[in-house]
Design a protein around this motif. Structure first.
Motif, PDB file in Angstrom:
ATOM      1  N   GLN A 117      -8.885  16.987  49.855  1.00  0.00           N
ATOM      2  CA  GLN A 117      -8.485  16.382  48.538  1.00  0.00           C
ATOM      3  C   GLN A 117      -9.492  16.616  47.518  1.00  0.00           C
ATOM      4  O   GLN A 117     -10.573  16.576  48.018  1.00  0.00           O
ATOM      5  CB  GLN A 117      -7.749  15.011  48.653  1.00  0.00           C
ATOM      6  N   ARG A 118      -9.066  16.759  46.268  1.00  0.00           N
ATOM      7  CA  ARG A 118     -10.207  16.957  45.193  1.00  0.00           C
ATOM      8  C   ARG A 118     -10.680  15.668  44.728  1.00  0.00           C
ATOM      9  O   ARG A 118      -9.941  14.490  44.864  1.00  0.00           O
ATOM     10  CB  ARG A 118      -9.558  17.524  43.916  1.00  0.00           C
ATOM     11  N   ASN A 119     -12.024  15.323  44.634  1.00  0.00           N
ATOM     12  CA  ASN A 119     -12.547  13.993  43.930  1.00  0.00           C
ATOM     13  C   ASN A 119     -12.329  14.019  42.807  1.00  0.00           C
ATOM     14  O   ASN A 119     -12.892  14.696  41.989  1.00  0.00           O
ATOM     15  CB  ASN A 119     -14.088  14.263  44.608  1.00  0.00           C
ATOM     16  N   TRP A 120     -11.363  13.248  42.143  1.00  0.00           N
ATOM     17  CA  TRP A 120     -10.931  13.177  40.581  1.00  0.00           C
ATOM     18  C   TRP A 120     -12.205  12.299  39.964  1.00  0.00           C
ATOM     19  O   TRP A 120     -12.125  11.909  38.776  1.00  0.00           O
ATOM     20  CB  TRP A 120      -9.836  12.629  40.493  1.00  0.00           C
ATOM     21  N   ALA A 121     -13.021  11.489  40.712  1.00  0.00           N
ATOM     22  CA  ALA A 121     -13.890  10.516  40.229  1.00  0.00           C
ATOM     23  C   ALA A 121     -15.119  11.392  39.423  1.00  0.00           C
ATOM     24  O   ALA A 121     -15.761  10.851  38.463  1.00  0.00           O
ATOM     25  CB  ALA A 121     -14.540   9.938  41.361  1.00  0.00           C
TER      26      ALA A 121
END
Length: 115
Positions: A20-24
């Motif tokens: 998953q992509r790290n949206w932080a």
């Protein structure tokens, strides 16, 4: 593993291996977009549209004149003139074309008629 990211194998890790992509760490978008104004566009237009090189235009004009002279020489040769007569006539024709400033079309007046 997906594009070098994640586990090489999900076996024994307790996960299914889904990356998953790290949206932080998402970077904020630019709030204001700077557009070029009329002055910038005219400056870019002036840089990209230069005047043609005069030496190249002169060379092209001379090539056209020599082509006309070669065609004239071929016509005279087919008519059976001697080589000396051909050279004289082609030389005079070349001087005539050069005397017109290299213009291959006859001069015309304001109504488009040959003057």
């Amino acid at each position: 593993m997906y594009n070098g990211i994640g586990l090489s194998t999900p076996r024994g890790s307790g996960t299914n291996g889904h990356v998953q992509r790290n949206w932080a760490l998402v970077k904020p978008r630019q709030k204001e977009q700077t557009y070029k104004n009329e002055q910038d566009l005219t400056n870019l237009d002036a840089v990209t549209h230069r005047q043609p090189n005069q030496e190249i235009l002169d060379h092209e004009r001379k090539r056209k004149i020599e082509l006309k002279c070669a065609e004239f020489a071929d016509i005279l040769e087919e008519q059976g003139f001697s080589q000396e007569a051909i050279n004289n006539k082609v030389g005079n024709y070349r001087k005539l074309l050069m005397g017109q400033g290299g213009k291959l079309e006859p001069p015309v007046n304001q109504w488009g008629r040959v003057s």
